[in-house]
Design a protein around this motif. Structure first.
Motif, PDB file in Angstrom:
ATOM      1  N   HIS A 282       1.014  -1.170  -0.129  1.00  0.00           N
ATOM      2  CA  HIS A 282      -0.104  -0.229   0.089  1.00  0.00           C
ATOM      3  C   HIS A 282       0.860   1.270   0.261  1.00  0.00           C
ATOM      4  O   HIS A 282       2.113   1.177   0.150  1.00  0.00           O
ATOM      5  N   VAL A 283       0.127   2.373  -0.155  1.00  0.00           N
ATOM      6  CA  VAL A 283       0.980   3.565  -0.205  1.00  0.00           C
ATOM      7  C   VAL A 283       0.545   4.370   1.146  1.00  0.00           C
ATOM      8  O   VAL A 283      -0.577   4.632   1.457  1.00  0.00           O
TER       9      VAL A 283
ATOM     10  N   LEU B 265      -5.161   6.828  -6.327  1.00  0.00           N
ATOM     11  CA  LEU B 265      -5.073   5.681  -6.112  1.00  0.00           C
ATOM     12  C   LEU B 265      -6.371   5.130  -6.014  1.00  0.00           C
ATOM     13  O   LEU B 265      -6.311   3.700  -6.294  1.00  0.00           O
TER      14      LEU B 265
ATOM     15  N   TYR C 177      -4.274   2.528   0.232  1.00  0.00           N
ATOM     16  CA  TYR C 177      -3.366   3.646   0.634  1.00  0.00           C
ATOM     17  C   TYR C 177      -3.864   3.785   2.212  1.00  0.00           C
ATOM     18  O   TYR C 177      -5.103   3.376   2.605  1.00  0.00           O
TER      19      TYR C 177
END
Length: 576
Positions: free
Chosen positions: A416-417, A433, A440
């Motif tokens: 994930h970000v 995203l 995220y």
């Protein structure tokens, strides 16, 4: 106040800050370290030499009664942290383990240990009191050990936690039972037990219902957002206040603290609160273990050279066997591990035994002996737990994560970000995203922005906190994340965050937003992998439009702008 009044506090801080780290370097378990320090520096250790060596007054604790009320706060904050990791839904999912496995453990262990005590010449009432006392395990020791062994989120951790929960709930019925044994029992005893259970359920329900409607609006209020010290004060008020209310109603402090943690579980404040409370919990839990060590008098233990060690081993074996049989569905290796984790006596024994002496169910001598058994079993608990963990590692994998105990969806996120800062730029990154199907998590210092994101945008993966704190990002799964994107407005905050994160995570792919070219060079020099400058990018975009309007073909304009961008990027990279 004079230095004399601060003696115990100064001695504890010196031991926690100097001696305990030395023991850790010698590979002594931290829990064992605090217990040993309590034995050595307690009233039965160096303090017993005071008449001959008065100077030892500054290197010993003479009165355990002064320390114990503060030491018990360690358990309170430990249970509060556990409550933060749960949620009402996940706790409800444990109900069968709590009232099934947990109730069976207390009942069967109490009967087995009581029969064992009766066989050694104790009266029926005394044997029953001993059984219910030794059936309790130490919440502080077990939860601390499972946290260090990373067992909390496994199926075994779920079962052990459920058993400990039932034990916390059973303290008040246990005290009522001991009082009834002192008065000869009778029908009134069972009616009192039923009423106590109903009162406990009503108290928990009312506190949770009212607390849920007050806590979130209070923490999200503008006054709290502007003043960090007020935020900390509210955390302490919530934890200690609800713990005091449950204690006043006859329940345990630990149960109230767990309830306080549940009120903030899965909220936007969860991880920020964890970071604030962690130091309080660690220090006070260490003080609690030291206070347990202070109860152990090795000179009295020498009077029972065979009976005392045999009793400690019998407690660990009998109780551990009961737990292992109840957990046999997990496989015999994990079941034995659970038995070794829960085999020791618990901190509630100190309360129940004192009550048993006051009601004349037990003699003071018998109570002192049992306190030694409980204390020494807690001292052996880390070694027993380590043996259980080694047994599991040798025989089968231990990565069976139980979703009921995971910290929400974050416990399973990978690739994930992480977005640091959830203003306009951060929200735009999140939107892109989300549309492309990538996971995220965002962290933002402005609590108002987080509240708006959660309510208006329905973003459940946005939390309050500081993106420059490694502890915060650790809770957001930074070791499993694809990258971190820093979008905060404040240039100094961004620069500080880049420097801190690069020091702690050298291999991290780190993107940062810059105000201008100068700020971009500073961020690149601090360790950012890539930097995007607002001023540079907006200027280049406007230049592209201007060239097109002046008559240059679109492709040529884009080529010139891209070449200028590369020159500027090379200049920024050169500053690294």
């Amino acid at each position: 106040m004079t230095v004399h009044h601060l003696r115990e506090a100064l001695l504890f801080l010196a031991l926690a800050g100097i001696l305990v780290p030395v023991l850790q370097r010698l590979r002594v378990n931290q829990t064992v370290g605090f217990l040993l320090v309590g034995i050595l520096f307690g009233p039965h250790g160096f303090a017993s030499w005071l008449p001959a060596v008065p100077a030892l007054a500054w290197a010993s604790f003479q009165d355990v009664a002064v320390i114990k009320p503060v030491a018990e706060l360690g358990i309170v904050f430990l249970m509060f942290m556990i409550g933060l990791e749960l949620s009402p839904g996940r706790l409800w999912a444990l109900r069968r383990d709590v009232f099934g496995t947990g109730l069976a453990q207390v009942a069967v262990s109490g009967i087995v240990l009581g029969l064992f005590a009766f066989a050694f010449g104790n009266s029926g009432a005394a044997a029953a009191a001993i059984g219910i006392t030794l059936a309790m395990s130490s919440t502080a020791v077990v939860m601390d050990l499972m946290s260090r062994q990373h067992t909390l989120r496994t199926t075994l951790g779920q079962k052990c936690f459920a058993i400990l929960m039932l034990q916390d709930l059973a303290v008040v019925p246990a005290l009522i039972l001991v009082e009834g044994l002192g008065q000869g029992g009778g029908q009134a005893l069972w009616l009192t037990l039923v009423l106590a259970v109903l009162q406990a359920a009503a108290t928990i329900g009312v506190l949770y219902f009212l607390g849920k409607r007050v806590t979130r609006p209070l923490f999200a209020s503008p006054a709290v957002q502007r003043q960090p010290e007020v935020f900390v004060a509210l955390i302490l008020l919530l934890t200690l206040g609800i713990a005091a209310l449950t204690a006043w109603s006859g329940l345990s402090l630990a149960l109230g603290a767990l309830l306080a943690g549940l009120l903030l579980a899965d909220s936007e404040f969860q991880y920020e609160v964890e970071i604030i409370v962690e130091p309080f919990k660690g220090l006070l839990l260490g003080l609690f273990f030291m206070s347990v060590g202070m109860e152990i008098d090795l000179r009295v233990a020498a009077e029972y050279p065979l009976l005392l060690p045999a009793s400690v081993l019998a407690l660990l074996a009998l109780k551990g066997s009961v737990v292992a049989l109840l957990l046999r569905g997990l496989g015999w290796r994990r079941a034995v591990h659970g038995g070794l984790l829960l085999g020791q006596g618990g901190e509630f024994a100190f309360i129940i035994l004192a009550y048993a002496v006051s009601t004349q169910v037990l003699t003071r001598e018998a109570s002192q002996f049992l306190l030694l058994v409980v204390g020494l079993s807690m001292l052996l608990a880390p070694m027993a737990a380590a043996a259980g963990s080694m047994l599991v590692r040798r025989g089968e994998p231990i990565d069976d994560h139980a979703p009921t105990l995971a910290s929400g969806a974050l416990g399973h996120l990978s690739g994930h970000v992480i977005i640091g800062g959830y203003g306009r730029v951060g929200q735009l990154v999140a939107d892109v995203l989300k549309k492309q199907g990538y996971a995220y998590v965002a962290v933002e210092r402005d609590r108002h922005l987080v509240e708006v994101a959660r309510r208006a945008r329905h973003e459940e993966c946005v939390f309050t906190g500081d993106a420059s704190l490694p502890e915060m990002l650790q809770r957001l799964g930074i070791t499993r994340a694809a990258c971190v994107v820093l979008t905060m407005d404040d240039p100094r905050a961004a620069l500080h965050a880049v420097g801190v994160l690069r020091r702690h995570y050298p291999e991290l792919y780190l993107l940062a937003r810059a105000r201008d070219e100068r700020h971009a060079r500073a961020l690149k020099s601090a360790g950012a992998s890539e930097v995007v400058s607002e001023a540079v990018e907006s200027g280049l975009q406007m230049a592209s439009f201007a060239l097109t309007a002046a008559g240059m073909p679109l492709g040529a304009a884009d080529f010139q702008v891209d070449r200028q961008r590369e020159e500027l990027r090379a200049k920024i990279d050169a500053s690294r």
